[in-house]
Enzyme design. Sequence first.
Site, PDB file in Angstrom:
ATOM      1  N   HIS A   1      -6.142  -6.774  -1.554  1.00  0.00           N
ATOM      2  CA  HIS A   1      -4.990  -5.768  -1.002  1.00  0.00           C
ATOM      3  C   HIS A   1      -3.570  -6.550  -0.600  1.00  0.00           C
ATOM      4  O   HIS A   1      -3.749  -6.941   0.433  1.00  0.00           O
ATOM      5  CB  HIS A   1      -5.573  -4.616   0.083  1.00  0.00           C
ATOM      6  CG  HIS A   1      -4.966  -3.485  -0.167  1.00  0.00           C
ATOM      7  ND1 HIS A   1      -4.528  -2.545  -1.128  1.00  0.00           N
ATOM      8  CD2 HIS A   1      -4.311  -2.775   1.096  1.00  0.00           C
ATOM      9  CE1 HIS A   1      -3.980  -1.676  -0.614  1.00  0.00           C
ATOM     10  NE2 HIS A   1      -3.828  -1.597   0.419  1.00  0.00           N
TER      11      HIS A   1
ATOM     12  N   ASP B   1      -8.450  -5.621  -5.763  1.00  0.00           N
ATOM     13  CA  ASP B   1      -8.140  -4.571  -5.113  1.00  0.00           C
ATOM     14  C   ASP B   1      -8.383  -3.024  -5.675  1.00  0.00           C
ATOM     15  O   ASP B   1      -7.749  -2.875  -6.922  1.00  0.00           O
ATOM     16  CB  ASP B   1      -6.775  -4.660  -4.718  1.00  0.00           C
ATOM     17  CG  ASP B   1      -6.266  -3.475  -3.673  1.00  0.00           C
ATOM     18  OD1 ASP B   1      -7.100  -2.710  -3.162  1.00  0.00           O
ATOM     19  OD2 ASP B   1      -4.987  -3.061  -3.622  1.00  0.00           O
TER      20      ASP B   1
ATOM     21  N   SER C   1       0.825  -1.156   0.081  1.00  0.00           N
ATOM     22  CA  SER C   1      -0.038   0.168   0.064  1.00  0.00           C
ATOM     23  C   SER C   1       1.003   1.098   0.072  1.00  0.00           C
ATOM     24  O   SER C   1       1.835   1.293  -0.903  1.00  0.00           O
ATOM     25  CB  SER C   1      -1.013  -0.075   1.270  1.00  0.00           C
ATOM     26  OG  SER C   1      -2.033   0.703   0.917  1.00  0.00           O
TER      27      SER C   1
END
Length: 490
Positions: free
Chosen positions: A454, A429, A179
């Site tokens: 994710h 995602d 991320s």
Amino acid sequence: MEMVSAERLLALIICCCICAAYAKLSHFRRLSPYNFKLRNNLPSAYSYKTQYITQNIDHFGFDNGKAFQQRYLVANQFWNNDGGPIFFYTGNEGDITWFCNNTGFMWDIASEFKALLVFAEHRYYGTSLPYGSASFTNSSTLNYLTAEQALADFAVLIKYLKQTIPGAGRSPVIAFGGSYGGMLSAWMRLKYPNLVLGAVAASAPIWEFEGLSPCNSFFKIVQQTFMSASDHCVANIANSWGTIQNFYGQSGGLEFLTSSFSLCKPLESKYDLEDLMNWLVDIYGNLAMVDYPYPASFLEPLPAWPVKEFCQYLSVPLSDKDLVVGLSNGVKMYFNYTGQATCLNISESSTSSLGDMGWSYQSCTEMVMPMCSNGTTMFYNMPWDYTAYSVECKNQWGITPREDWISTQYWGKDIQSATNIIFSNGQLDPWSGGGVLQTVSSSLIAIQIPYGAHHLDLRAANPGDTAYVIEARIQEKNILKNWIYGIPSF
């Protein structure tokens, strides 16, 4: 109905005496890659030592000579100190212990590579606070919260490790991150290739910025993820916005919504209704992010394939009160799967942790990620208004965003001259819309993971893993062997 009202939106950050100043933050600034309450009190699944390094508050000027203690975690039980690599996690917008315990891939492969594991905490998060409890006092104390300063912290720490740990001077360093941490790992390779041999950037939306990706990509992918579970579910959600609004004008309508969703605080106004709708938008995005093939507690304790689980309550056409009841049952699955909650708080996706405060500031400076919906998906019309966004940032922090700075600082889409970066993205995602999805060169490699959420590939191996994520991890390991040992990655 527009999603963002400059006059009224649910506060992202509530923190002691300054809570009133945050009561009108834009909903879009809430959508960081991690819009959730960190569970830092969970016991660690891994064994590591907690250490600290003294870092300059300002790496790029000479007027501020102050320093702070940056926390980092070290695990050396797998390491061959005669040239074994250093796997270095570039910390995200939160407590580093949480990310350490949710990045099992590094732990799983450490013994195979005989690697030293290091998890570095990002400045202004966790315990790494440059001005201690006063770190978030004003824009002056926050002035040193930038990705560039954080990368410099990581660079200084890597040099320190190599100089002070016997044998580490010969160890190649691989940056890992997921991320925002994945963005940092990629940027670490761009900015400090002398220190970092390569980077694994999982679910890293480095192109989720103005002019690089369509602002509606996030919500389009959320819909696609829900569509893969049930087209009726998508249609019901699309119809629910008007249904919810209709209850505002009905006698007892707000009471019905309050009761159906088991809210801790009753809905009393149209602004509360907007807050409810914003809360639902967050839930759908979070569900798509964590649509893992096995039970997990990444954001909330959830079953395997939670989007499918959610959609079972909306699997047939519904309307009016039946639609609200179906929707509320899905929401209760998300927030109360363990059955322990007595009521639901529509500010539950927000937390008073300093992590939220830090991300709010970052998103008002350089991390400006435009998001919008034109009302053609399962979401209602949510226009992106940079001018209004800037006004909010000025009101809240006294600063004006630089929406183009990230593209200037970290090359935008002109990354073809970089080398040795893996960009992995799960196709479920929603953050993949701002990710690198196509291989750029022989050493800038994109890996798309069907049915992957994710940074699923960075999570620990699990019996419920799909063949796709297993194959992605094998590919990543082979690429790492090529970078570190020169073994061809067939």
